[in-house]
Scaffold this motif. Sequence first.
Motif, PDB file in Angstrom:
ATOM      1  N   VAL A  21       0.842  -1.193   0.000  1.00 53.87           N
ATOM      2  CA  VAL A  21       0.000   0.000   0.000  1.00 53.87           C
ATOM      3  C   VAL A  21       0.875   1.240   0.000  1.00 53.87           C
ATOM      4  O   VAL A  21       2.042   1.204   0.362  1.00 53.87           O
ATOM      5  CB  VAL A  21      -0.953   0.031   1.219  1.00 53.87           C
ATOM      6  N   TRP A  27       5.892   3.471  -0.233  1.00 53.28           N
ATOM      7  CA  TRP A  27       5.106   2.242  -0.309  1.00 53.28           C
ATOM      8  C   TRP A  27       5.500   1.344   0.853  1.00 53.28           C
ATOM      9  O   TRP A  27       6.669   1.279   1.225  1.00 53.28           O
ATOM     10  CB  TRP A  27       5.380   1.536  -1.630  1.00 53.28           C
ATOM     11  N   VAL A  44      -0.886  -1.949   8.636  1.00 56.57           N
ATOM     12  CA  VAL A  44       0.271  -1.480   7.869  1.00 56.57           C
ATOM     13  C   VAL A  44       1.493  -1.414   8.776  1.00 56.57           C
ATOM     14  O   VAL A  44       1.418  -0.932   9.903  1.00 56.57           O
ATOM     15  CB  VAL A  44      -0.006  -0.093   7.254  1.00 56.57           C
ATOM     16  N   ARG A  56     -10.598   0.243   4.106  1.00 50.73           N
ATOM     17  CA  ARG A  56     -10.960   0.447   2.707  1.00 50.73           C
ATOM     18  C   ARG A  56     -12.257  -0.298   2.422  1.00 50.73           C
ATOM     19  O   ARG A  56     -12.600  -1.266   3.105  1.00 50.73           O
ATOM     20  CB  ARG A  56      -9.869  -0.065   1.760  1.00 50.73           C
ATOM     21  N   LEU A  71      -2.342  -2.331  -3.741  1.00 51.02           N
ATOM     22  CA  LEU A  71      -3.492  -1.451  -3.626  1.00 51.02           C
ATOM     23  C   LEU A  71      -3.177  -0.200  -4.441  1.00 51.02           C
ATOM     24  O   LEU A  71      -2.219   0.507  -4.139  1.00 51.02           O
ATOM     25  CB  LEU A  71      -3.738  -1.093  -2.164  1.00 51.02           C
ATOM     26  N   TYR A  73      -2.848   3.478  -6.180  1.00 49.35           N
ATOM     27  CA  TYR A  73      -2.776   4.825  -5.627  1.00 49.35           C
ATOM     28  C   TYR A  73      -2.370   5.759  -6.763  1.00 49.35           C
ATOM     29  O   TYR A  73      -1.509   5.408  -7.565  1.00 49.35           O
ATOM     30  CB  TYR A  73      -1.737   4.865  -4.502  1.00 49.35           C
TER      31      TYR A  73
END
Length: 90
Positions: A21, A27, A44, A56, A71, A73
């Motif tokens: 993510v 990242w 995370v 999410r 994911l 971005y």
Amino acid sequence: METSETLLTLDQLAVGSRLIVRSRKDWRFAAISRVSEGRVTLTVCSPSGRTYRLWRERGVEIHMEGAVPILPYETTDTWRDNFCDYDIRW
């Protein structure tokens, strides 16, 4: 930008699955910790060794780059260019 990426949704991944993510700066690794009615909870890992949670929606699309779920971005850098440096003790 359609490469050989496979698209699936966040709720199709099992609890405990790891993915990549984007944080504000870089990242990071994350893991799915809970799937509930309307959302998915991600844990995370931060470079300092702490963890935090993100939520999410269940239907968010996940891009697969080989065997690595990402994911998406909206940013100009890729996860390979700007992946965070974790403390070597962890």
